[in-house]
Design a protein around this motif. Structure first.
Motif, short mmCIF file in Angstrom:
data_model
loop_
_atom_site.label_atom_id
_atom_site.label_comp_id
_atom_site.label_asym_id
_atom_site.label_seq_id
_atom_site.Cartn_x
_atom_site.Cartn_y
_atom_site.Cartn_z
N GLY A 89 -74.30 -6.38 -119.52
CA GLY A 89 -74.87 -5.38 -120.07
C GLY A 89 -75.13 -4.60 -118.55
O GLY A 89 -74.53 -4.44 -117.83
N ARG A 90 -76.49 -4.22 -118.59
CA ARG A 90 -76.79 -3.30 -117.28
C ARG A 90 -77.30 -4.23 -116.23
O ARG A 90 -77.83 -3.63 -115.22
N THR A 91 -77.20 -5.58 -116.41
CA THR A 91 -77.67 -6.61 -115.15
C THR A 91 -76.80 -7.55 -114.79
O THR A 91 -75.42 -7.34 -115.38
N VAL A 92 -76.98 -8.68 -114.31
CA VAL A 92 -76.37 -9.49 -113.95
C VAL A 92 -76.70 -11.13 -113.98
O VAL A 92 -78.13 -11.07 -114.37
N ILE A 93 -76.05 -11.98 -114.45
CA ILE A 93 -76.52 -13.38 -114.60
C ILE A 93 -75.69 -14.30 -113.52
O ILE A 93 -74.83 -14.05 -113.27
N TYR A 94 -76.50 -15.39 -113.27
CA TYR A 94 -75.79 -16.23 -112.07
C TYR A 94 -76.24 -17.66 -112.53
O TYR A 94 -77.14 -18.02 -113.41
N GLY A 95 -75.34 -18.47 -112.13
CA GLY A 95 -75.40 -19.94 -112.16
C GLY A 95 -74.70 -20.78 -110.95
O GLY A 95 -73.87 -20.16 -110.91
N GLY A 96 -75.37 -22.05 -110.87
CA GLY A 96 -74.47 -22.42 -109.75
C GLY A 96 -75.04 -24.12 -109.30
O GLY A 96 -76.45 -24.14 -109.90
N VAL A 97 -74.40 -24.70 -108.71
CA VAL A 97 -75.11 -26.03 -108.14
C VAL A 97 -74.46 -26.33 -106.90
O VAL A 97 -73.22 -26.13 -106.59
N ASN A 98 -75.32 -26.84 -105.87
CA ASN A 98 -74.95 -27.23 -104.51
C ASN A 98 -74.26 -28.50 -104.61
O ASN A 98 -74.65 -29.52 -105.39
N LEU A 99 -72.99 -28.66 -103.85
CA LEU A 99 -72.30 -29.81 -103.82
C LEU A 99 -72.60 -30.68 -102.74
O LEU A 99 -72.05 -30.96 -101.83
N SER A 100 -73.91 -31.00 -102.63
CA SER A 100 -74.46 -31.79 -101.45
C SER A 100 -74.88 -33.14 -102.14
O SER A 100 -75.99 -33.39 -102.84
N PRO A 101 -74.40 -34.33 -101.57
CA PRO A 101 -74.95 -35.46 -101.99
C PRO A 101 -76.44 -35.71 -101.61
O PRO A 101 -77.03 -36.65 -101.99
N LEU A 130 -84.51 -12.57 -112.69
CA LEU A 130 -83.37 -12.00 -112.18
C LEU A 130 -82.74 -10.91 -112.94
O LEU A 130 -82.53 -9.77 -112.60
N PRO A 131 -82.33 -11.37 -114.20
CA PRO A 131 -81.68 -10.33 -115.30
C PRO A 131 -82.52 -9.21 -115.73
O PRO A 131 -82.28 -8.20 -115.77
N VAL A 132 -83.92 -9.69 -115.69
CA VAL A 132 -84.94 -8.68 -116.27
C VAL A 132 -85.12 -7.43 -115.09
O VAL A 132 -85.10 -6.29 -115.45
N LEU A 133 -85.36 -8.07 -113.87
CA LEU A 133 -85.48 -7.29 -112.77
C LEU A 133 -84.36 -6.47 -112.38
O LEU A 133 -84.36 -5.06 -112.02
N THR A 137 -84.63 -2.28 -112.23
CA THR A 137 -84.44 -1.65 -111.07
C THR A 137 -82.99 -1.11 -110.69
O THR A 137 -82.96 -0.35 -109.95
N GLY A 138 -82.25 -1.69 -111.66
CA GLY A 138 -80.58 -1.27 -111.60
C GLY A 138 -80.05 -2.25 -110.38
O GLY A 138 -80.45 -2.99 -109.64
N LEU A 139 -78.83 -2.32 -110.42
CA LEU A 139 -77.86 -3.11 -109.50
C LEU A 139 -77.45 -2.18 -108.43
O LEU A 139 -77.29 -1.02 -108.53
N PRO A 140 -77.16 -2.82 -106.99
CA PRO A 140 -76.94 -2.19 -106.06
C PRO A 140 -75.37 -1.66 -106.31
O PRO A 140 -74.47 -2.08 -106.72
N ASP A 141 -74.95 -0.29 -105.76
CA ASP A 141 -73.75 0.29 -106.10
C ASP A 141 -72.83 -0.34 -105.23
O ASP A 141 -72.80 -0.74 -104.13
N GLY A 142 -71.50 -0.47 -106.01
CA GLY A 142 -70.47 -1.29 -105.65
C GLY A 142 -70.32 -2.55 -105.19
O GLY A 142 -69.32 -3.16 -104.62
N ALA A 143 -71.53 -3.38 -105.56
CA ALA A 143 -71.72 -4.73 -105.09
C ALA A 143 -71.00 -5.51 -106.49
O ALA A 143 -70.99 -5.12 -107.75
N SER A 144 -70.38 -6.87 -106.15
CA SER A 144 -69.73 -7.54 -106.96
C SER A 144 -70.96 -8.23 -107.75
O SER A 144 -72.11 -8.28 -107.35
N ILE A 152 -80.80 -9.03 -105.63
CA ILE A 152 -81.77 -9.07 -106.51
C ILE A 152 -82.97 -10.24 -106.12
O ILE A 152 -84.03 -10.01 -106.26
N TRP A 153 -82.14 -11.32 -105.99
CA TRP A 153 -83.12 -12.51 -105.79
C TRP A 153 -83.63 -12.38 -104.21
O TRP A 153 -84.97 -12.58 -104.16
#
Length: 549
Positions: A89-101, A130-133, A137-144, A152-153
């Motif tokens: 929608g008007r926000t962004v969602i993120y997920g990830g895991v570090n590949l560090s033993p 993060l999605p709520v904020l 506050t809106g997303l930065p212009d032109g950012a992926s 945002i984080w």
């Protein structure tokens, strides 16, 4: 650094003996030492076989951890994390895991409970706040999408974590006030000043429970504090203000050295929130100095950062030294001798670190882009702290986000107290949740994965984590050790290149950008996780077989 050592002396009893925290790196180091000690003290065939088996497992894990670090950081064969973000929608969602033993190994050592709490904090910060904020506050212009999530984080969510850390730090010290007071009382009695009773002789005290006596703590403490006044006075041009700065620094150093030591015992030194407590120190110090110096004072940000620098070093040393003292407790060391060696270690580190930083500054520059250094070392935490100090004196700081974090911290404390009253097996430590909010989600996800592996081993072997996990602890310790040593080795060419420009700073780098992204790392780390699980499970089942060691 010396303040960090001195403040851990009364904290040793509170955090190691009373609070009984896990101290994962300390436990892992103790296991390494015990393996060598068993082989040296018992020369029977069975004992030698056990010792050699432990050494092989430790070395195998160290080689595995080092090779994985070499492939990721040295040769750049894959990315450090499997992560992704997308518009929602008007926000962004993120997920990830570090590949560090190493992070997975930390999760294995701390266990599923703490690993889950840290991950819940990360999920709260990255999947809820993060999605709520982003909507508010809106997303930065032109950012992926990934860049928007990181923006945002770093600009908003982390301030929520800082607010929660402030509340959690105060609450943790409040809960630990009795054992800390007992530790100080013991030091007072050892000095012969505890009432009319003479100081007990060293033979009257258990050798493994002897801390450095109180004069050894007070004299260097006074010297440190006076030297800070001497350092601060030329910056602000006022002795009373320099004394105020020293007072702020001393209180904050004790507070956050305690918090860092507690977090090191909870989730390990690798996740010690030193930057978080430093940011909190800079925030509080800047507010107090604004009242004294006035908003817009030209030396205000520099004075604030000088306070934060001392607290940062004290917090870092506090966490690491408690790990050392925990190792000593497990192997029967004498605390006061360890504390003397820690002071020597601080002095050695101070002598070595200054020229190394000077070389890096001369070769690359740090932080700011200049004509002489167009590609400096980014130093993101340092830049954030400088921005925070100037933001307070310039009147630009997201106080609402810090307040939101403080309210979240209060709510978590109330929930955890309810769990405590009901006698629940699972608890919700506020600092662990705050740490999860502050850390990148990919780090807490890797720690959570390690906690899951430890729980799977426990269920498969049918024993407690301590009974079935010794082999796993050795393997986890090896993974941490191997990755850490390889990381240091990969940094050495930078120092050599600073002295000898013809030497390449990245001689092992095959690709500038990983050609296949994170996927080779996913396969490699998946194999490491499988090896850790099978090694710990097989060894635990073997040890439960009648007639087998």
């Amino acid at each position: 650094g010396l303040l960090g050592v001195l403040f851990t002396i009364p904290l040793r009893r509170a955090l190691i003996l009373e609070a009984k925290l896990r101290f994962p790196e300390g436990v892992a180091t103790a296991e390494v030492l015990k393996v060598g000690a068993r082989g040296a003290s018992d020369l029977s065939a069975e004992a030698v076989a056990r010792s050699l088996s432990g050494v092989r497992r430790l070395l195998t894990a160290a080689v595995i951890g080092g090779l994985v670090k070499l492939g990721e950081s040295g040769c750049r064969l894959w990315s450090e994390a499997l992560e992704g973000a997308g518009a929602l929608g008007r926000t962004v969602i993120y997920g990830g895991v570090n590949l560090s033993p190493a992070l997975i190994a930390v999760g294995y050592i701390v266990g599923l409970n703490i690993a889950t709490v840290v991950f819940l904090g990360g999920a709260l910060g990255w999947l809820v706040l993060l999605p709520v904020l982003g909507v508010m506050t809106g997303l930065p212009d032109g950012a992926s999408a990934p860049a928007a999530a990181r923006f945002i984080w770093s600009s908003q969510v982390r301030y929520v974590g800082i607010g929660a850390m402030l509340v959690g730090g105060i609450w943790t010290l409040t809960r630990l006030r009795a054992p800390i007071a007992a530790g100080l009382q013991q030091l007072w009695n050892l000095s012969g000043r505890g009432g009319d009773r003479p100081a007990p002789s060293m033979t009257e005290i258990l050798r493994t429970d002897r801390d450095a006596p109180l004069p050894w703590l007070l004299v260097p403490l006074v010297v440190c504090l006076l030297s800070m006044v001497w350092l601060y006075q030329p910056v602000v041009g006022s002795t009373p203000v320099a004394v105020l700065m020293m007072g702020i620094m001393a209180v904050a150093a004790f507070l956050f050295a305690s918090v860092a030591a507690y977090m090191a015992g909870l989730v390990g030194s690798s996740s010690n929130p030193v930057s978080g407590v430093t940011i909190a120190t800079i925030l509080g110090a800047a507010l107090l100095l604004v009242l004294v110096l006035g908003a817009g004072h030209p030396t205000g940000p520099a004075a604030t950062l000088l306070i934060g620098a001392v607290v940062c070093c004290a917090a870092a040393m506090g966490g690491d030294n408690l790990q050392d003292l925990k190792t000593g407790q497990l192997v029967g060391a004498t605390p006061w001798k360890q504390q003397i060696m820690q002071v020597i270690g601080v002095l050695a580190g101070a002598v070595v670190l200054a020229p190394v930083l000077s070389l890096l500054q001369a070769k690359y520059g740090i932080g700011d882009v200049t004509a002489d250094h167009p590609h400096p070392l980014s130093a993101p935490q340092a830049m954030l702290m400088a921005g925070l100090a100037t933001g307070v004196f310039g009147g630009k700081l997201p106080w609402s986000l810090v307040g939101l974090g403080a309210l979240l911290g209060v709510g978590i404390i109330l929930w955890d107290e309810r769990l405590r009253v009901r006698g629940a097996a699972w608890r919700l430590p506020v600092l662990a949740v705050a740490l999860g909010i502050y850390l990148p989600l990919k780090l807490s996800a890797a720690i959570f994965l390690g906690g899951l592996v430890a729980e799977m081993v426990r269920h498969r072997t049918g024993g407690s984590a301590d009974e079935s996990g010794q082999a796993g602890l050795l393997a986890a310790a090896g993974l941490v050790t191997g990755e850490a040593l390889m990381g240091i080795g990969l940094a050495l060419p930078i120092a050599v290149a600073a002295l000898w420009p013809a030497f390449p700073s990245d001689p092992l780098q095959i690709f500038e950008t990983p050609p296949f992204g994170p996927w080779p790392g996913v396969l490699v780390v998946g194999a490491v996780v499988l090896w850790l699980y099978r090694s710990a499970s097989a060894s635990a089942r073997l040890s439960q077989t009648p007639g087998r060691p």
